[in-house]
Structures are given as C-alpha cells and as structure tokens.
Design a protein around this motif. Sequence first.
Motif, PDB file in Angstrom:
ATOM      1  N   CYS A 152      -6.388  -8.656   0.338  1.00 25.77           N
ATOM      2  CA  CYS A 152      -6.896  -7.409  -0.373  1.00 25.77           C
ATOM      3  C   CYS A 152      -7.797  -7.527  -0.943  1.00 25.77           C
ATOM      4  O   CYS A 152      -7.935  -8.713  -1.929  1.00 25.77           O
ATOM      5  CB  CYS A 152      -5.446  -6.687  -1.086  1.00 25.77           C
TER       6      CYS A 152
ATOM      7  N   CYS B  44      -6.300  -7.103  -4.789  1.00 28.80           N
ATOM      8  CA  CYS B  44      -5.150  -7.798  -5.119  1.00 28.80           C
ATOM      9  C   CYS B  44      -5.011  -9.120  -4.942  1.00 28.80           C
ATOM     10  O   CYS B  44      -4.518  -9.984  -5.413  1.00 28.80           O
ATOM     11  CB  CYS B  44      -3.950  -7.080  -4.655  1.00 28.80           C
TER      12      CYS B  44
ATOM     13  N   CYS C 107      -2.040  -3.118   2.173  1.00 25.21           N
ATOM     14  CA  CYS C 107      -1.447  -4.112   0.879  1.00 25.21           C
ATOM     15  C   CYS C 107      -0.264  -3.428   0.072  1.00 25.21           C
ATOM     16  O   CYS C 107      -0.057  -2.264  -0.069  1.00 25.21           O
ATOM     17  CB  CYS C 107      -2.588  -4.003  -0.317  1.00 25.21           C
TER      18      CYS C 107
ATOM     19  N   CYS D  96      -1.340  -1.819  -3.671  1.00 23.76           N
ATOM     20  CA  CYS D  96      -2.212  -0.844  -3.810  1.00 23.76           C
ATOM     21  C   CYS D  96      -2.170  -0.093  -2.283  1.00 23.76           C
ATOM     22  O   CYS D  96      -2.967   1.117  -2.707  1.00 23.76           O
ATOM     23  CB  CYS D  96      -3.573  -1.321  -4.134  1.00 23.76           C
TER      24      CYS D  96
HETATM   25 ZN   LIG Z   1      -4.173  -4.368  -2.939  1.00 27.61          ZN
END
Ligand SMILES: [Zn+2]
Length: 91
Positions: free
Chosen positions: A8, A11, A29, A32
Amino acid sequence: MATYEYRCADCGRFEVHLPIGSAPTVCDCPECHRAARRVFSSPHLTRVPPTLSAALSREEQSQEAPEVVTSLPPRQRRRPAHPAVSRLPRP
Ligand SMILES: [Zn+2]
C-alpha cells in the motif's frame, strides 16, 4: 493456500493468504481499504538458522583477523566414564 505480498502506498507491505494462482494484481489494503499493488519477493529462502549464521560470521572474521592464542587452553576435567565401560573387554 499461498502467501502473496502487496504494498500500500500509505501503509506499507502486507500479506494475503489466497489459493495458488488466484492472486489479483490489486488488492484492498486491510487498514485504509485503498488499492494496493502486488509485489514479488523471495519466498523465505534467505532465512538462515542462527547457529549457521554465527558460524559463517566467525569464519568470515577469522579470514581477516584470526584469533591469536598465546597460551594453552585450561585443562578440562574429563567426565567419569559410565560404570559399564570399565567392564568391557580390553584389547
Ligand atoms: Zn493502506
């Protein structure tokens, strides 16, 4: 099941377990819920057991700076033999 790795943009990397051959190129993800792209990495082949890693490290160090011994090592006490050993025939 196989482990697939995705990255991601916000992240970082995460792993997803899916049946072999069913991994999409984009996965959501888990944090998120944005689209994350699949990344390819080595499949845990680089993991070296700690004892082997330590031995390789000592070997590498001894090539450049071997340990120099200036005296004999201390004498080690011998473990008493098992009582049955004394009853074995001698040559
Ligand atoms: Zn993410």
